[in-house]
Design a protein around this motif. Structure first.
Motif, PDB file in Angstrom:
ATOM      1  N   UNK A  50       0.815  -1.211   0.000  1.00  9.79           N
ATOM      2  CA  UNK A  50       0.000   0.000   0.000  1.00  9.79           C
ATOM      3  C   UNK A  50       0.852   1.266   0.000  1.00  9.79           C
ATOM      4  N   UNK A  51       2.108   1.132   0.344  1.00  7.63           N
ATOM      5  CA  UNK A  51       2.984   2.306   0.382  1.00  7.63           C
ATOM      6  C   UNK A  51       3.154   2.858  -1.029  1.00  7.63           C
ATOM      7  N   UNK A  52       3.022   4.154  -1.167  1.00 13.18           N
ATOM      8  CA  UNK A  52       3.039   4.775  -2.497  1.00 13.18           C
ATOM      9  C   UNK A  52       4.390   4.648  -3.190  1.00 13.18           C
ATOM     10  N   UNK A  53       5.458   4.518  -2.447  1.00 10.48           N
ATOM     11  CA  UNK A  53       6.787   4.426  -3.048  1.00 10.48           C
ATOM     12  C   UNK A  53       7.331   3.000  -3.043  1.00 10.48           C
ATOM     13  N   UNK A  54       6.480   2.031  -2.846  1.00  8.55           N
ATOM     14  CA  UNK A  54       6.896   0.632  -2.714  1.00  8.55           C
ATOM     15  C   UNK A  54       7.848   0.200  -3.815  1.00  8.55           C
ATOM     16  N   UNK A  55       7.468   0.394  -5.072  1.00  6.69           N
ATOM     17  CA  UNK A  55       8.287  -0.081  -6.189  1.00  6.69           C
ATOM     18  C   UNK A  55       9.631   0.635  -6.260  1.00  6.69           C
ATOM     19  N   UNK A  56       9.620   1.934  -6.037  1.00  8.45           N
ATOM     20  CA  UNK A  56      10.855   2.727  -6.102  1.00  8.45           C
ATOM     21  C   UNK A  56      11.805   2.322  -4.986  1.00  8.45           C
ATOM     22  N   UNK A  57      11.277   2.191  -3.776  1.00 10.24           N
ATOM     23  CA  UNK A  57      12.099   1.819  -2.625  1.00 10.24           C
ATOM     24  C   UNK A  57      12.672   0.425  -2.826  1.00 10.24           C
ATOM     25  N   UNK A  58      11.833  -0.522  -3.224  1.00 14.00           N
ATOM     26  CA  UNK A  58      12.293  -1.893  -3.437  1.00 14.00           C
ATOM     27  C   UNK A  58      13.346  -1.949  -4.526  1.00 14.00           C
ATOM     28  N   UNK A  59      13.137  -1.222  -5.606  1.00  6.77           N
ATOM     29  CA  UNK A  59      14.117  -1.211  -6.703  1.00  6.77           C
ATOM     30  C   UNK A  59      15.459  -0.660  -6.245  1.00  6.77           C
ATOM     31  N   UNK A  60      15.444   0.424  -5.511  1.00  6.28           N
ATOM     32  CA  UNK A  60      16.710   1.020  -5.044  1.00  6.28           C
ATOM     33  C   UNK A  60      17.417   0.116  -4.042  1.00  6.28           C
ATOM     34  N   UNK A  61      16.661  -0.467  -3.137  1.00 13.76           N
ATOM     35  CA  UNK A  61      17.280  -1.373  -2.169  1.00 13.76           C
ATOM     36  C   UNK A  61      17.845  -2.610  -2.857  1.00 13.76           C
ATOM     37  N   UNK A  62      17.161  -3.095  -3.871  1.00 11.06           N
ATOM     38  CA  UNK A  62      17.651  -4.250  -4.619  1.00 11.06           C
ATOM     39  C   UNK A  62      18.924  -3.894  -5.383  1.00 11.06           C
ATOM     40  N   UNK A  63      18.959  -2.723  -6.009  1.00  9.16           N
ATOM     41  CA  UNK A  63      20.169  -2.277  -6.710  1.00  9.16           C
ATOM     42  C   UNK A  63      21.344  -2.198  -5.742  1.00  9.16           C
ATOM     43  N   UNK A  64      21.114  -1.602  -4.586  1.00  5.35           N
ATOM     44  CA  UNK A  64      22.182  -1.470  -3.585  1.00  5.35           C
ATOM     45  C   UNK A  64      22.603  -2.844  -3.073  1.00  5.35           C
ATOM     46  N   UNK A  65      21.641  -3.724  -2.874  1.00  4.59           N
ATOM     47  CA  UNK A  65      21.955  -5.078  -2.449  1.00  4.59           C
ATOM     48  C   UNK A  65      22.823  -5.797  -3.464  1.00  4.59           C
ATOM     49  N   UNK A  66      22.510  -5.629  -4.749  1.00 11.75           N
ATOM     50  CA  UNK A  66      23.329  -6.239  -5.804  1.00 11.75           C
ATOM     51  C   UNK A  66      24.753  -5.713  -5.774  1.00 11.75           C
ATOM     52  N   UNK A  67      24.907  -4.413  -5.548  1.00 13.51           N
ATOM     53  CA  UNK A  67      26.246  -3.819  -5.467  1.00 13.51           C
ATOM     54  C   UNK A  67      27.031  -4.392  -4.285  1.00 13.51           C
ATOM     55  N   UNK A  68      26.376  -4.469  -3.135  1.00 18.10           N
ATOM     56  CA  UNK A  68      27.053  -4.978  -1.939  1.00 18.10           C
ATOM     57  C   UNK A  68      27.428  -6.442  -2.084  1.00 18.10           C
ATOM     58  N   UNK A  69      26.508  -7.238  -2.586  1.00 22.10           N
ATOM     59  CA  UNK A  69      26.766  -8.668  -2.762  1.00 22.10           C
ATOM     60  C   UNK A  69      27.912  -8.879  -3.748  1.00 22.10           C
ATOM     61  N   UNK A  70      27.917  -8.128  -4.829  1.00 17.89           N
ATOM     62  CA  UNK A  70      28.989  -8.253  -5.826  1.00 17.89           C
ATOM     63  C   UNK A  70      30.339  -7.871  -5.231  1.00 17.89           C
ATOM     64  N   UNK A  71      30.364  -6.819  -4.431  1.00 17.29           N
ATOM     65  CA  UNK A  71      31.626  -6.380  -3.822  1.00 17.29           C
ATOM     66  C   UNK A  71      32.158  -7.429  -2.855  1.00 17.29           C
ATOM     67  N   UNK A  72      31.284  -7.988  -2.030  1.00 20.23           N
ATOM     68  CA  UNK A  72      31.715  -9.016  -1.084  1.00 20.23           C
ATOM     69  C   UNK A  72      32.170 -10.262  -1.840  1.00 20.23           C
ATOM     70  N   UNK A  73      31.399 -10.665  -2.832  1.00 22.66           N
ATOM     71  CA  UNK A  73      31.759 -11.856  -3.607  1.00 22.66           C
ATOM     72  C   UNK A  73      33.091 -11.674  -4.316  1.00 22.66           C
ATOM     73  N   UNK A  74      33.356 -10.477  -4.805  1.00 16.56           N
ATOM     74  CA  UNK A  74      34.630 -10.205  -5.477  1.00 16.56           C
ATOM     75  C   UNK A  74      35.795 -10.377  -4.516  1.00 16.56           C
ATOM     76  N   UNK A  75      35.665  -9.850  -3.312  1.00 17.70           N
ATOM     77  CA  UNK A  75      36.739  -9.969  -2.324  1.00 17.70           C
ATOM     78  C   UNK A  75      36.877 -11.394  -1.818  1.00 17.70           C
ATOM     79  N   UNK A  76      35.751 -12.064  -1.640  1.00 22.55           N
ATOM     80  CA  UNK A  76      35.790 -13.403  -1.045  1.00 22.55           C
ATOM     81  C   UNK A  76      36.061 -14.493  -2.063  1.00 22.55           C
ATOM     82  N   UNK A  77      35.740 -14.258  -3.310  1.00 27.55           N
ATOM     83  CA  UNK A  77      35.774 -15.311  -4.302  1.00 27.55           C
ATOM     84  C   UNK A  77      37.099 -15.573  -4.959  1.00 27.55           C
TER      85      UNK A  77
END
Length: 87
Positions: free
Chosen positions: A30-57
């Motif tokens: 019901x939150x009016x910014x649901x899609x925008x917030x989820x998209x931005x958090x997902x983008x940031x999550x992808x960046x963080x996961x990629x950075x950790x995986x790069x260092x750890x992998x």
């Protein structure tokens, strides 16, 4: 950073796969910014996961995932799926 390196080395030493997971906790639809917030958090999550995986992998196998949902339930379900897949 050091933790990612250590986790990667530990996984490599054990011939294991390191799983790097980020869960985006979804806001009520019901939150009016649901899609925008989820998209931005997902983008940031992808960046963080990629950075950790790069260092750890550098020494072994790494699997990454960015998922949406309740963090606790999503992590438990991910672990169940991955655990049953390796059996």
């Amino acid at each position: 950073r050091d933790h990612a390196n250590r986790a990667g080395r530990l996984a490599a030493d054990q011939n294991a796969t390191l799983h790097v997971l980020n869960v985006v906790e979804t806001v009520p639809p019901a939150a009016s910014l649901h899609d925008v917030v989820t998209e931005r958090l997902t983008e940031r999550g992808n960046e963080l996961v990629a950075a950790v995986a790069d260092r750890a992998g550098r020494g072994g196998a790494v699997e990454t995932a960015v998922l949406e949902g309740n963090p606790v339930a999503t992590i438990v379900e991910y672990a169940r799926r991955k655990g049953s897949a390796s059996s």
